[in-house]
Write a protein that holds these residues in place. Structure first.
Motif, PDB file in Angstrom:
ATOM      1  N   GLU A  89       0.885  -1.043   0.130  1.00  0.00           N
ATOM      2  CA  GLU A  89      -0.089   0.041  -0.050  1.00  0.00           C
ATOM      3  C   GLU A  89       0.753   1.282   0.054  1.00  0.00           C
ATOM      4  OE1 GLU A  89      -3.145  -0.116   2.791  1.00  0.00           O
ATOM      5  OE2 GLU A  89      -3.327   1.998   3.023  1.00  0.00           O
ATOM      6  N   GLU A 105       0.865   3.768  -3.021  1.00  0.00           N
ATOM      7  CA  GLU A 105       0.601   5.506  -2.489  1.00  0.00           C
ATOM      8  C   GLU A 105       1.479   6.457  -2.836  1.00  0.00           C
ATOM      9  OE1 GLU A 105      -2.153   6.102  -1.084  1.00  0.00           O
ATOM     10  OE2 GLU A 105      -1.865   8.345  -1.238  1.00  0.00           O
ATOM     11  N   GLU A 160       1.105   9.655  -5.206  1.00  0.00           N
ATOM     12  CA  GLU A 160       1.669  10.883  -5.202  1.00  0.00           C
ATOM     13  C   GLU A 160       2.619  11.514  -5.987  1.00  0.00           C
ATOM     14  OE1 GLU A 160      -1.278  11.200  -2.524  1.00  0.00           O
ATOM     15  OE2 GLU A 160       0.144  13.016  -2.639  1.00  0.00           O
ATOM     16  N   TYR A 194      -5.818   2.871  -8.567  1.00  0.00           N
ATOM     17  CA  TYR A 194      -5.236   2.728  -7.257  1.00  0.00           C
ATOM     18  C   TYR A 194      -6.189   2.032  -6.263  1.00  0.00           C
ATOM     19  CZ  TYR A 194      -3.702   3.345  -2.448  1.00  0.00           C
ATOM     20  OH  TYR A 194      -3.289   3.298  -1.299  1.00  0.00           O
TER      21      TYR A 194
END
Length: 185
Positions: free
Chosen positions: A17, A21, A25, A79
């Motif tokens: 995760e 992430e 980002e 995602y």
């Protein structure tokens, strides 16, 4: 006796995760930087109005921004899907590892049980040999013991092979289901 092999530690859901992430980002930051740079680059053209208002540049800028926002939203959706698939795969790997542990325990217990039975049979045979009165009795006892041992080994081998097949199926089935899952969607 079976020897358990050490495996490399599997990636944890938190690690997966965090990596996903970070990619989201980074992509978002890069997209915002490109939008900002394009906006700055377009300012001189937007402020120039020699022939009235230059509308195509403003429209182009707005279209670029809308496309960037659409791309970010698609990445968020992807995602979410990736995260869901990773969680399902992690759950299936846990099921597989649990099945492997249980199967290994069951297999080892079976091997130990067979070893104990063979040892007991060997001691019983030795005791019977000591009680033999003649050489012919001892040879007959040895022949009978060898025949029983061969049959026991055949039965044991067949039983261990079936158990190993069951354990392998129990270990592979959850992983197989998790590999097929994304293609069913």
């Amino acid at each position: 006796m079976a020897v358990a092999k050490k495996t490399a530690p599997a990636a944890t859901p938190a690690t997966i995760e965090a990596a996903v992430e970070q990619v989201v980002e980074t992509t978002k930051a890069n997209t915002e930087a490109v939008v900002s740079a394009a906006t700055e680059m377009m300012k001189p053209f937007a402020e120039m109005k020699p022939f009235g208002e230059i509308k195509p540049f403003a429209d182009m800028q707005e279209n670029f921004r809308a496309q960037a926002e659409k791309t970010i939203e698609q990445m968020r959706t992807q995602y979410t899907t990736l995260k869901g698939n990773a969680e399902v795969a992690t759950g299936k790997l846990e099921e597989s590892m649990t099945a492997a542990q249980a199967g290994t325990r069951e297999f080892n217990a079976k091997v130990f049980e067979l070893f104990r039975a063979q040892t007991t049979a060997g001691f019983d045979h030795l005791q019977a040999l000591f009680g033999a009165k003649t050489l012919a009795d001892a040879v007959k006892l040895q022949q009978d013991f060898a025949k029983v041992q061969v049959e026991a080994i055949q039965t044991s081998t067949k039983s261990l092979a079936e158990l190993a097949k069951k354990v392998a199926t129990d270990v592979v089935e959850p992983v197989k289901a998790s590999i097929v899952l994304p293609f069913k969607r």
